[in-house]
Design a protein around this motif. Structure first.
Motif, PDB file in Angstrom:
ATOM      1  N   PRO A  43       0.712  -1.169   0.046  1.00 33.29           N
ATOM      2  CA  PRO A  43       0.125  -0.025   0.057  1.00 33.29           C
ATOM      3  C   PRO A  43       0.745   1.191   0.119  1.00 33.29           C
ATOM      4  CG  PRO A  43      -0.846  -1.445   1.785  1.00 33.29           C
ATOM      5  CD  PRO A  43       0.578  -2.080   1.137  1.00 33.29           C
ATOM      6  N   HIS A  44       2.085   1.166   0.441  1.00 33.82           N
ATOM      7  CA  HIS A  44       3.075   2.379   0.573  1.00 33.82           C
ATOM      8  C   HIS A  44       3.687   2.246  -0.916  1.00 33.82           C
ATOM      9  CE1 HIS A  44       1.582   2.379   4.659  1.00 33.82           C
ATOM     10  NE2 HIS A  44       1.847   1.429   4.493  1.00 33.82           N
ATOM     11  N   ALA A  45       3.644   1.571  -1.883  1.00 35.38           N
ATOM     12  CA  ALA A  45       4.470   1.664  -3.270  1.00 35.38           C
ATOM     13  C   ALA A  45       4.195   2.944  -3.746  1.00 35.38           C
ATOM     14  CB  ALA A  45       4.107   0.505  -4.113  1.00 35.38           C
ATOM     15  N   VAL A  46       5.373   3.520  -4.546  1.00 31.17           N
ATOM     16  CA  VAL A  46       5.349   5.066  -4.898  1.00 31.17           C
ATOM     17  C   VAL A  46       5.340   4.850  -6.372  1.00 31.17           C
ATOM     18  CG1 VAL A  46       6.914   6.898  -4.946  1.00 31.17           C
ATOM     19  CG2 VAL A  46       7.029   5.104  -3.037  1.00 31.17           C
ATOM     20  N   PRO A  47       4.297   5.381  -7.035  1.00 31.36           N
ATOM     21  CA  PRO A  47       3.913   5.334  -8.271  1.00 31.36           C
ATOM     22  C   PRO A  47       5.206   6.196  -9.137  1.00 31.36           C
ATOM     23  CG  PRO A  47       1.874   5.859  -7.232  1.00 31.36           C
ATOM     24  CD  PRO A  47       3.143   5.890  -6.300  1.00 31.36           C
ATOM     25  N   HIS A  79       8.009   5.178  -9.492  1.00 28.94           N
ATOM     26  CA  HIS A  79       9.452   4.753  -9.241  1.00 28.94           C
ATOM     27  C   HIS A  79      10.004   3.471  -9.823  1.00 28.94           C
ATOM     28  CE1 HIS A  79      13.071   4.069  -6.623  1.00 28.94           C
ATOM     29  NE2 HIS A  79      12.740   5.260  -5.695  1.00 28.94           N
ATOM     30  N   PRO A  80      10.679   3.536 -10.720  1.00 34.72           N
ATOM     31  CA  PRO A  80      11.122   2.314 -11.576  1.00 34.72           C
ATOM     32  C   PRO A  80      12.092   1.396 -10.835  1.00 34.72           C
ATOM     33  CG  PRO A  80      12.597   4.262 -12.271  1.00 34.72           C
ATOM     34  CD  PRO A  80      11.547   4.661 -11.138  1.00 34.72           C
ATOM     35  N   LEU A  81      12.572   1.699  -9.825  1.00 36.50           N
ATOM     36  CA  LEU A  81      13.314   0.576  -9.173  1.00 36.50           C
ATOM     37  C   LEU A  81      12.428  -0.395  -8.069  1.00 36.50           C
ATOM     38  CD1 LEU A  81      16.415   2.899  -7.889  1.00 36.50           C
ATOM     39  CD2 LEU A  81      16.227   0.950  -9.827  1.00 36.50           C
ATOM     40  N   GLN A  82      11.202  -0.209  -8.255  1.00 32.78           N
ATOM     41  CA  GLN A  82      10.377  -1.118  -7.445  1.00 32.78           C
ATOM     42  C   GLN A  82      10.343  -2.325  -8.065  1.00 32.78           C
ATOM     43  OE1 GLN A  82       7.492   1.651  -4.901  1.00 32.78           O
ATOM     44  NE2 GLN A  82       7.489   1.943  -7.155  1.00 32.78           N
ATOM     45  N   VAL A  83       9.886  -3.408  -7.576  1.00 33.52           N
ATOM     46  CA  VAL A  83       9.245  -4.784  -8.200  1.00 33.52           C
ATOM     47  C   VAL A  83       8.077  -5.135  -7.207  1.00 33.52           C
ATOM     48  CG1 VAL A  83       9.510  -7.168  -8.584  1.00 33.52           C
ATOM     49  CG2 VAL A  83      11.269  -5.687  -9.168  1.00 33.52           C
ATOM     50  N   ALA A  96     -10.769 -12.162 -13.240  1.00 35.44           N
ATOM     51  CA  ALA A  96     -11.228 -12.365 -14.600  1.00 35.44           C
ATOM     52  C   ALA A  96     -10.479 -11.829 -15.629  1.00 35.44           C
ATOM     53  CB  ALA A  96     -12.654 -11.809 -14.556  1.00 35.44           C
ATOM     54  N   GLU A  97      -9.639 -10.646 -15.583  1.00 36.40           N
ATOM     55  CA  GLU A  97      -8.845 -10.007 -16.432  1.00 36.40           C
ATOM     56  C   GLU A  97      -7.407  -9.811 -15.937  1.00 36.40           C
ATOM     57  OE1 GLU A  97     -11.235  -6.551 -17.070  1.00 36.40           O
ATOM     58  OE2 GLU A  97     -12.835  -7.577 -17.983  1.00 36.40           O
ATOM     59  N   GLN A  98      -6.834 -10.954 -15.820  1.00 39.27           N
ATOM     60  CA  GLN A  98      -5.458 -10.851 -15.131  1.00 39.27           C
ATOM     61  C   GLN A  98      -4.352 -10.085 -15.913  1.00 39.27           C
ATOM     62  OE1 GLN A  98      -4.322 -14.563 -13.405  1.00 39.27           O
ATOM     63  NE2 GLN A  98      -6.640 -15.119 -12.910  1.00 39.27           N
ATOM     64  N   LEU A  99      -4.459 -10.016 -17.264  1.00 36.88           N
ATOM     65  CA  LEU A  99      -3.495  -9.914 -18.137  1.00 36.88           C
ATOM     66  C   LEU A  99      -3.643  -8.220 -18.038  1.00 36.88           C
ATOM     67  CD1 LEU A  99      -1.164 -10.036 -20.175  1.00 36.88           C
ATOM     68  CD2 LEU A  99      -2.705 -10.269 -22.048  1.00 36.88           C
ATOM     69  N   ALA A 100      -4.825  -7.946 -18.383  1.00 41.78           N
ATOM     70  CA  ALA A 100      -5.043  -6.232 -18.503  1.00 41.78           C
ATOM     71  C   ALA A 100      -4.706  -5.582 -17.148  1.00 41.78           C
ATOM     72  CB  ALA A 100      -6.600  -6.063 -18.948  1.00 41.78           C
ATOM     73  N   HIS A 101      -5.054  -6.268 -16.012  1.00 41.45           N
ATOM     74  CA  HIS A 101      -4.797  -5.475 -14.808  1.00 41.45           C
ATOM     75  C   HIS A 101      -3.082  -5.524 -14.288  1.00 41.45           C
ATOM     76  CE1 HIS A 101      -9.286  -5.980 -14.301  1.00 41.45           C
ATOM     77  NE2 HIS A 101      -8.924  -4.884 -13.513  1.00 41.45           N
ATOM     78  N   ALA A 102      -2.604  -6.623 -14.648  1.00 38.55           N
ATOM     79  CA  ALA A 102      -0.782  -6.800 -14.571  1.00 38.55           C
ATOM     80  C   ALA A 102      -0.302  -5.572 -15.508  1.00 38.55           C
ATOM     81  CB  ALA A 102      -0.396  -8.011 -14.993  1.00 38.55           C
ATOM     82  N   ARG A 103      -0.738  -5.500 -16.570  1.00 40.88           N
ATOM     83  CA  ARG A 103      -0.311  -4.547 -17.614  1.00 40.88           C
ATOM     84  C   ARG A 103      -0.549  -3.154 -17.018  1.00 40.88           C
ATOM     85  NH1 ARG A 103      -0.925  -7.311 -23.457  1.00 40.88           N
ATOM     86  NH2 ARG A 103       1.157  -7.998 -23.607  1.00 40.88           N
ATOM     87  N   GLU A 104      -1.777  -2.862 -16.642  1.00 34.26           N
ATOM     88  CA  GLU A 104      -2.159  -1.648 -15.955  1.00 34.26           C
ATOM     89  C   GLU A 104      -1.642  -1.165 -14.565  1.00 34.26           C
ATOM     90  OE1 GLU A 104      -6.072   0.649 -13.993  1.00 34.26           O
ATOM     91  OE2 GLU A 104      -6.254  -1.236 -14.908  1.00 34.26           O
ATOM     92  N   ALA A 105      -1.020  -2.141 -13.826  1.00 32.38           N
ATOM     93  CA  ALA A 105      -0.400  -1.882 -12.718  1.00 32.38           C
ATOM     94  C   ALA A 105       0.942  -1.350 -13.023  1.00 32.38           C
ATOM     95  CB  ALA A 105      -0.495  -3.115 -11.584  1.00 32.38           C
ATOM     96  N   ALA A 106       1.432  -2.220 -14.061  1.00 32.50           N
ATOM     97  CA  ALA A 106       3.060  -1.688 -14.368  1.00 32.50           C
ATOM     98  C   ALA A 106       3.016  -0.609 -14.900  1.00 32.50           C
ATOM     99  CB  ALA A 106       3.498  -2.977 -15.328  1.00 32.50           C
ATOM    100  N   THR A 107       1.964  -0.066 -15.835  1.00 28.22           N
ATOM    101  CA  THR A 107       2.049   1.126 -16.310  1.00 28.22           C
ATOM    102  C   THR A 107       1.751   2.284 -15.303  1.00 28.22           C
ATOM    103  OG1 THR A 107       1.144   0.336 -18.497  1.00 28.22           O
ATOM    104  CG2 THR A 107       1.049   2.704 -18.187  1.00 28.22           C
TER     105      THR A 107
END
Length: 448
Positions: free
Chosen positions: A309-313, A315-319, A340-351
């Protein structure tokens, strides 16, 4: 049909690819049945090339003594394939007039299909419950590229696919209805894909290996900030993953130092330089401060569990390593939508967060902000056990410290973690401690 397939078809005789596909399909059906002569085969045939594959395969099976019936689910069917089936003694029937088969072959729609089936196709699929189903290329009715399910679809026992795996074979929930997947090489020259799955050879090639003159500092130091008064075990498990041998040294900072060192006496309980941090497993009230301190070091940071919950939008050094519920909270949506839409949400979070995101699940997805995704298929359901994610965070952290970039470290770490679970449990139940202990044996078995 994709552009690469069109391009290749211009260089081979007309119908060659379909004949190759049909031959591979017929062999797979015969293997599933344990023989052909006297067996009943029902083909569900749509209007496209998948229907043609099914018809030609049916003709080959009929030639070997199978009783083959075809139900045509569109006004048109592949003419040459239908003629070949009839020439070999196959029959076209209505679903109501079909004999109960030993196997159903799903040739309804292919890679151009959309999620969901028309009512007549859905009824045909449901007509013979308990009969094994072989899907041609993909299970009809699934989201081929994104792995989604929306409406009636085929639940296959076996999928015979051609040229390469498709997204629906790798990404849940559609991957869960593919059954066992057999890949038939028909000679396609395909372009690179945005969704891939590492194999043992890939992992072996990516794995950082110590050189002849390596020492603990050159191999990388991974730091772990984890655990709390209530969850000291999380610190032990995260450190177990970090100390599995992929990095040169582990530092631990936190309240569970005694427990960590009892399990891993080589762990250093003192501040100092690290090449990567793991933050969050079992974290307490100070987890936000721990994450801020780790990010301030300017090294890659695995952000897990209580730290998410404290991740910093940006910040590229995060995983980030959330499961579906945690990712839903990060994105402000519902867990059911993420699942239900795992690919779309994983990509949205990475972006959105501008960093690599690992969506943990049966087939975990490692998403890069540029859109690339790697799917982990090396694990097993027994890995769904408390503490397994803590070990995984440590494994990924150690690979970051050893020099892999975040995308490679995360996808390789996820693959090794899954393979270690299979090895540790022999295909049965596992404990997170045993998974960590099996990492070394997995690595020693990888090709260089």
């Amino acid at each position: 049909m994709r552009a690469a397939e069109h391009a290749l078809m211009a260089t081979v005789p007309d119908g060659t690819l379909m004949q190759r596909a049909a031959a591979g399909l017929a062999v797979a059906v015969a293997d599933l049945l344990g023989g052909v002569y006297g067996r009943r085969v029902l083909l569900l045939v749509g209007p496209g090339d998948n229907g043609g594959d099914a018809l030609y395969a049916g003709a080959l099976l009929a030639r070997r003594g199978a009783a083959v019936e075809a139900v045509l689910l569109a006004e048109r069917a592949h003419e040459a394939g239908l003629a070949e089936l009839r020439a070999r003694g196959g029959r076209v029937v209505a679903i109501a007039g079909a004999h109960r088969p030993d196997v159903v072959v799903d040739g309804i729609v292919g890679i151009g299909g959309r999620p969901g089936l028309r009512p007549d196709a859905a009824a045909a699929v449901a007509a013979f419950p308990g009969v094994p189903v072989v899907a041609v290329d993909v299970s009809s009715g699934v989201g081929v590229d994104d792995g989604t399910l929306d409406g009636p679809h085929v639940l296959a026992d076996l999928t015979v696919t051609f040229g390469t795996h498709k997204g629906c074979h790798l990404i849940d929930p559609a991957a869960s209805v593919a059954g066992s997947v057999v890949l038939v090489d028909i000679g396609l020259d395909l372009p690179g894909a945005g969704v891939t799955a590492l194999q043992a050879e890939d992992v072996g090639a990516l794995l950082p290996r110590p050189g002849r003159f390596a020492q603990k500092y050159t191999r990388g130091v991974v730091g772990v900030r984890a655990g709390s008064e209530h969850y000291p075990g999380a610190a032990v498990l995260a450190t177990s993953g970090a100390a599995a041998g992929l990095a040169g040294m582990v530092r631990y900072l936190g309240p569970a130092g005694a427990a960590v060192q009892a399990r891993h006496p080589g762990t250093v309980l003192a501040p100092g330089r690290v090449q990567a941090w793991v933050v969050g497993p079992g974290g307490g009230d100070d987890v936000a401060d721990e994450l801020a301190a780790a990010l301030a070091d300017g090294v890659p940071v695995v952000v897990d569990a209580a730290a998410l919950p404290h991740a910093v939008p940006g910040h590229p050094l995060q995983v980030l390593t959330p499961h579906a519920g945690e990712l839903a909270a990060l994105l402000g949506t519902e867990r059911e939508r993420v699942e239900a839409e795992q690919l779309a949400h994983a990509r949205e979070a990475a972006t959105r967060f501008g960093c690599v995101v690992l969506l943990k699940g049966r087939h975990s997805l490692t998403a890069h902000p540029d859109g690339r995704v790697r799917v982990t298929t090396s694990g097993l359901p027994w890995l769904a056990v408390a503490g397994a994610g803590d070990v995984l965070s440590g494994v990924i952290g150690s690979l970051l410290a050893a020099g892999l970039d975040p995308f490679d470290a995360t996808s390789v770490g996820s693959w090794i973690h899954g393979a270690a679970a299979v090895l540790a449990g022999g295909g049965g139940p596992v404990t997170p401690e045993a998974v960590a202990d099996a990492v070394g044996r997995v690595v020693s078995g990888l090709p260089e």
